[in-house]
Enzyme design. Structure first.
Site, PDB file in Angstrom:
ATOM      1  N   LEU A   1       0.874  -1.166   0.000  1.00 36.36           N
ATOM      2  CA  LEU A   1       0.000   0.000   0.000  1.00 36.36           C
ATOM      3  C   LEU A   1       0.912   1.217   0.000  1.00 36.36           C
ATOM      4  O   LEU A   1       1.881   1.256   0.759  1.00 36.36           O
ATOM      5  CB  LEU A   1      -0.903   0.028   1.236  1.00 36.36           C
ATOM      6  N   ASP A   2       0.616   2.200  -0.840  1.00 36.42           N
ATOM      7  CA  ASP A   2       1.499   3.360  -0.883  1.00 36.42           C
ATOM      8  C   ASP A   2       1.342   4.206   0.372  1.00 36.42           C
ATOM      9  O   ASP A   2       0.452   3.980   1.198  1.00 36.42           O
ATOM     10  CB  ASP A   2       1.290   4.168  -2.165  1.00 36.42           C
ATOM     11  N   LYS A   3       2.216   5.182   0.503  1.00 36.11           N
ATOM     12  CA  LYS A   3       2.275   6.006   1.722  1.00 36.11           C
ATOM     13  C   LYS A   3       0.942   6.688   2.022  1.00 36.11           C
ATOM     14  O   LYS A   3       0.576   6.891   3.176  1.00 36.11           O
ATOM     15  CB  LYS A   3       3.387   7.047   1.580  1.00 36.11           C
TER      16      LYS A   3
ATOM     17  N   THR B   1      -2.084   5.567   1.307  1.00 34.13           N
ATOM     18  CA  THR B   1      -3.200   4.621   1.388  1.00 34.13           C
ATOM     19  C   THR B   1      -3.145   3.894   2.724  1.00 34.13           C
ATOM     20  O   THR B   1      -2.078   3.460   3.157  1.00 34.13           O
ATOM     21  CB  THR B   1      -3.150   3.598   0.234  1.00 34.13           C
TER      22      THR B   1
END
Length: 247
Positions: free
Chosen positions: A110-112, A114
């Site tokens: 999961l990106d930063k 999200t």
């Protein structure tokens, strides 16, 4: 049946220290098995489910054995990749767990920006099953959008014809439900780079907040606040591998 393993090797693989460190732990009476001191670090123990409850180190139960699967409620602002700047999701786990061998790895990213359900495991085969494109493990996201979504969005995503910018291969069909004009619940069966954000960009919109609340048929456990984690049961792991909805 798994062959017995030397205690110093087991504790070393779980991050308790070097063979010398573990020898010192045993000689100083800080390792107990069934309440009795373990005098020698070369004692062989069977890797059975009950071992973690029978073996204590410094008065605490043994860390989970290999085959561990964790769920985390990933908060905003932390990253899954060692190559990215900023704090890591691994920093939220016990310091000793970062020395486990085999290591704990996140099953997908999961990106930063999200939040939500993130799985970790030290089981390589299970990790592959979760992240392999062939598995088509579904993931569900709640996306808050900058503008009301176009009326045909659900139909477009369901066709499996939407092509992301910079790519030439269409996305697999995705399932979308609108809870409000700007709050979309979308389930996808693949994990391309920043896929959900790019999907909505391809539909002429922008994601302002993104939260993953389900993998397969496993919902984000309700007892996990942002940044919290816990091991999963066998039934919960099986749920994470199950398809959540037909796409």
């Amino acid at each position: 049946m798994t062959a017995p393993i030397r205690l110093d090797r087991l504790l070393g693989n779980l991050g308790y220290g070097s063979r010398r460190d573990i020898m010192v732990l045993c000689r100083s009476g800080r390792v107990l098995l069934d309440g009795a001191r373990v005098a020698s670090a070369d004692l062989k123990v069977a890797l059975e489910p009950g071992l973690a409850a029978r073996l204590t180190v410094d008065g605490a139960a043994l860390d989970p054995l290999p085959g561990l699967v964790l769920a985390m409620n990933k908060p905003l602002g932390v990253t899954c990749s060692h190559g990215d700047a900023g704090p890591l999701v691994y920093d939220l786990l016990p310091e000793r767990w970062r020395r486990r061998d085999p290591p704990l790895s996140s099953a997908g990213r999961l990106d930063k920006d999200t939040s939500g359900l993130l799985l970790f495991t030290d089981d390589g085969a299970l990790l592959h099953r979760i992240i392999s494109p062939r598995s088509e493990t579904t993931k569900r996201y709640r996306a808050t959008l900058a503008e009301p979504l176009r009326p045909d969005a659900a139909a477009v995503l369901a066709t499996g014809t939407l092509v992301l910018r910079g790519e030439d291969r269409p996305l697999l069909p995705a399932h979308l439900v609108l809870e409000t004009p700007t709050l979309a619940v979308v389930t996808v069966a693949e994990g391309r780079y920043h896929q959900v954000r790019r999907m909505f960009a391809a539909l002429g919109n922008r994601v302002v907040d993104l939260h993953r609340d389900r993998i397969g048929a496993l919902d984000l456990p309700g007892d996990l606040g942002a940044g919290q984690w816990r091991p999963l049961s066998g039934a919960e792991v099986a749920a994470a591998l199950a398809p959540a909805v037909p796409l």
